[in-house]
Design a protein around this motif. Structure first.
Motif, PDB file in Angstrom:
ATOM      1  N   ASN A 108      -3.442  31.180  16.418  1.00  0.00           N
ATOM      2  CA  ASN A 108      -4.748  30.741  16.900  1.00  0.00           C
ATOM      3  C   ASN A 108      -5.819  31.103  15.862  1.00  0.00           C
ATOM      4  O   ASN A 108      -6.243  32.254  15.786  1.00  0.00           O
ATOM      5  CB  ASN A 108      -5.054  31.382  18.248  1.00  0.00           C
ATOM      6  CG  ASN A 108      -6.343  30.890  18.846  1.00  0.00           C
ATOM      7  OD1 ASN A 108      -7.056  30.071  18.254  1.00  0.00           O
ATOM      8  ND2 ASN A 108      -6.664  31.391  20.023  1.00  0.00           N
ATOM      9  N   LYS A 150      -8.857  30.218  15.826  1.00  0.00           N
ATOM     10  CA  LYS A 150     -10.200  30.313  16.408  1.00  0.00           C
ATOM     11  C   LYS A 150     -10.484  31.706  16.951  1.00  0.00           C
ATOM     12  O   LYS A 150     -11.608  31.995  17.337  1.00  0.00           O
ATOM     13  CB  LYS A 150     -10.353  29.278  17.520  1.00  0.00           C
ATOM     14  CG  LYS A 150     -10.317  27.864  17.003  1.00  0.00           C
ATOM     15  CD  LYS A 150     -10.488  26.849  18.096  1.00  0.00           C
ATOM     16  CE  LYS A 150     -10.427  25.443  17.502  1.00  0.00           C
ATOM     17  NZ  LYS A 150     -10.587  24.416  18.516  1.00  0.00           N
ATOM     18  N   THR A 151      -9.487  32.565  16.950  1.00  0.00           N
ATOM     19  CA  THR A 151      -9.674  33.929  17.435  1.00  0.00           C
ATOM     20  C   THR A 151     -10.246  34.813  16.329  1.00  0.00           C
ATOM     21  O   THR A 151     -10.160  34.490  15.151  1.00  0.00           O
ATOM     22  CB  THR A 151      -8.339  34.503  17.971  1.00  0.00           C
ATOM     23  OG1 THR A 151      -8.611  35.745  18.624  1.00  0.00           O
ATOM     24  CG2 THR A 151      -7.359  34.736  16.858  1.00  0.00           C
ATOM     25  N   LYS A 153     -13.837  34.801  12.528  1.00  0.00           N
ATOM     26  CA  LYS A 153     -12.669  34.060  12.996  1.00  0.00           C
ATOM     27  C   LYS A 153     -11.709  33.861  11.814  1.00  0.00           C
ATOM     28  O   LYS A 153     -12.133  33.816  10.664  1.00  0.00           O
ATOM     29  CB  LYS A 153     -13.094  32.716  13.570  1.00  0.00           C
ATOM     30  CG  LYS A 153     -13.875  32.852  14.870  1.00  0.00           C
ATOM     31  CD  LYS A 153     -14.221  31.491  15.413  1.00  0.00           C
ATOM     32  CE  LYS A 153     -14.822  31.486  16.764  1.00  0.00           C
ATOM     33  NZ  LYS A 153     -15.724  32.436  17.194  1.00  0.00           N
ATOM     34  N   ALA A 190     -10.215  31.230  10.966  1.00  0.00           N
ATOM     35  CA  ALA A 190     -10.570  29.962  10.310  1.00  0.00           C
ATOM     36  C   ALA A 190     -11.724  30.133   9.322  1.00  0.00           C
ATOM     37  O   ALA A 190     -11.817  29.391   8.348  1.00  0.00           O
ATOM     38  CB  ALA A 190     -10.919  28.915  11.351  1.00  0.00           C
TER      39      ALA A 190
END
Length: 146
Positions: free
Chosen positions: A66, A68-69, A30, A32
């Motif tokens: 995003n 979290k992708t 991810k 993140a």
């Protein structure tokens, strides 16, 4: 499967873009998950908010929103050699100059080197400055004075 990613950090205060390393990361990681690595590479405190971008071309970046992708979904046509550019997300930009990474990339295209020389003095070597074609006269005068 892993992919080779290069990292660049844009310091909004000094208006300087710098290469800060590379890493082999999993395609399914991810976005993140890369934050800890980016904080370390840019010598930022853990937890510093970041704005992250994919460098599509030398003059074009695309924001990653995003976190979290996975990298496969966040980066178009993910392959070895892709570049992730990031900046601090908690700083206000200086009043003069680019207001962030997106504007910095647009500003790079309008940069020119200007030679200032006294035409009344034969063989005057003059001096050169890198300026933006978007600058106003007062900004050019201030740059020359410095």
């Amino acid at each position: 499967m892993h992919v080779l990613i290069f990292f660049k950090y844009y310091d909004i205060r000094s208006r300087f873009l710098t290469y800060c390393g590379l890493a082999h990361v999993q395609r399914r990681a991810k976005v993140a998950d890369l934050f800890e690595m980016m904080w370390e590479k840019a010598c930022l405190q853990v937890g510093t908010p970041l704005k992250v971008y994919e460098e599509v071309h030398y003059d074009n970046v695309r924001p990653m929103i995003n976190f979290k992708t996975t990298l496969e979904k966040a980066i178009i046509n993910l392959m070895d050699g892709d570049i992730i550019v990031f900046e601090r997300g908690d700083l206000n930009p200086p009043k003069d100059g680019p207001s962030g990474l997106l504007e910095y990339f647009h500003d790079m295209l309008s940069r020119v080197e200007v030679l200032f020389a006294d035409k009344n003095v034969p063989n005057d070597p003059g001096f050169s400055l890198e300026l933006s074609m978007k600058m106003k006269y007062s900004q050019i005068a201030k740059a020359v004075a410095m």
